[in-house]
Design a protein around this motif. Structure first.
Motif, PDB file in Angstrom:
ATOM      1  N   ASN A 176       0.861  -1.181   0.000  1.00 38.92           N
ATOM      2  CA  ASN A 176       0.000   0.000   0.000  1.00 38.92           C
ATOM      3  C   ASN A 176       0.898   1.233   0.000  1.00 38.92           C
ATOM      4  O   ASN A 176       1.421   1.644   1.032  1.00 38.92           O
ATOM      5  N   GLU A 177       1.092   1.811  -1.160  1.00 38.24           N
ATOM      6  CA  GLU A 177       1.988   2.951  -1.290  1.00 38.24           C
ATOM      7  C   GLU A 177       1.444   4.190  -0.586  1.00 38.24           C
ATOM      8  O   GLU A 177       2.190   5.090  -0.193  1.00 38.24           O
ATOM      9  N   ARG A 178       0.142   4.260  -0.417  1.00 39.13           N
ATOM     10  CA  ARG A 178      -0.473   5.441   0.212  1.00 39.13           C
ATOM     11  C   ARG A 178      -0.054   5.563   1.671  1.00 39.13           C
ATOM     12  O   ARG A 178       0.280   6.648   2.142  1.00 39.13           O
ATOM     13  N   THR A 179      -0.053   4.440   2.393  1.00 36.62           N
ATOM     14  CA  THR A 179       0.315   4.483   3.808  1.00 36.62           C
ATOM     15  C   THR A 179       1.768   4.108   4.030  1.00 36.62           C
ATOM     16  O   THR A 179       2.390   4.548   4.997  1.00 36.62           O
TER      17      THR A 179
END
Length: 270
Positions: A176-179
């Motif tokens: 999960n690149e967002r977190t």
């Protein structure tokens, strides 16, 4: 006034004719509405799911005699016979996975009882034995926008519900690149193994299922007959009687080395 004078006067031949014409017109109008409704049912949505081993839809509609034997043989009440208002050809068998999926009976009782060939037993027979895993009722499709696993919320309901565990649906890990801390555990459908039973659709936790079954010809694209899978012997066999078509352009007359040395601008000039 006497009772005789109150009696209805007999209708003249002309009045009888006009009344009969009016009745006939009324019956014709009603019949037209009924026939129109029937045609609407006959021109059903292409999203109908048929029992295991059903032949192609157009041939199925010509072959099915609407006897209901497959429906009676189904031990789980999965199969239904369509009725007016179901928006599908009346009297034909179908199922809705969100209500009751196909539970993949090993003996596939709905198939051998078919007297017309609308359900082709040979299509689900391997080495002389029925094999429900070879059925092709449809294909599971995932809406990635509404599947919560693609949001990053842990859910493997469809994966766990699949009767061909680890083959028709697998779970793919990605970061999960967002977190930067969590992982996505995304369900992936494998078309070569999915039978379209619909257990995944029924198990889906979202209000409107994020994974659902569609007829395979609706769910999948078509590459075109001019593309060949070189690694697939059956597909490559189509080349046996094929005729090559050669096209000649200014570029094709040049040697490969000359084309490479020409650079991008040289290619544009062609």
């Amino acid at each position: 006034m006497s009772n005789h004078s109150k009696a209805k006067k007999p209708l003249s031949d002309r009045r009888k004719f006009l009344l009969n014409m009016a009745r006939g017109t009324g019956y014709a109008v009603i019949g037209g509405f009924v026939w129109s409704a029937y045609l609407d049912e006959a021109k059903a949505s292409p999203l109908i799911l048929r029992p295991p081993a059903a032949i192609k839809e157009n041939d199925f509609l010509k072959t099915c005699i609407k006897c209901g034997l497959c429906v009676e043989a189904c031990p789980y009440d999965t199969l239904k016979l369509s009725k007016p208002g179901d928006h599908m050809p009346i009297g034909t068998p179908y199922f809705k996975p969100r209500d009751i999926p196909c539970y993949m009976c090993e003996d596939i009782p709905c198939v051998p009882v078919c007297p017309s060939g609308a359900l082709d037993e040979s299509s689900v027979t391997v080495d002389g034995h029925l094999d429900i895993n070879t059925a092709d009722m449809g294909l599971a499709v995932i809406d990635e926008n509404s599947c919560i696993a693609f949001w990053g919320i842990q859910c493997d309901a469809c994966y766990r519900a699949c009767p061909i565990l680890g083959q028709a649906i697998t779970v793919e890990y990605s970061k999960n690149e967002r977190t930067g801390k969590h992982a996505f555990m995304k369900p992936i459908v494998h078309a070569d193994a999915c039978t379209g039973c619909g257990m995944c659709e029924q198990a889906c936790v979202t209000e409107k299922p994020a994974i659902f079954i569609l007829p395979r010809e609706v769910a999948m694209g078509k590459a075109g007959s001019h593309y060949i899978k070189g690694w697939d012997k059956k597909d490559e066999a189509r080349l046996k009687d094929a005729h090559a078509i050669h096209t000649t352009t200014r570029m094709s007359k040049k040697k490969a080395v000359d084309k490479l040395n020409a650079g991008f601008e040289g290619l544009l000039d062609e």
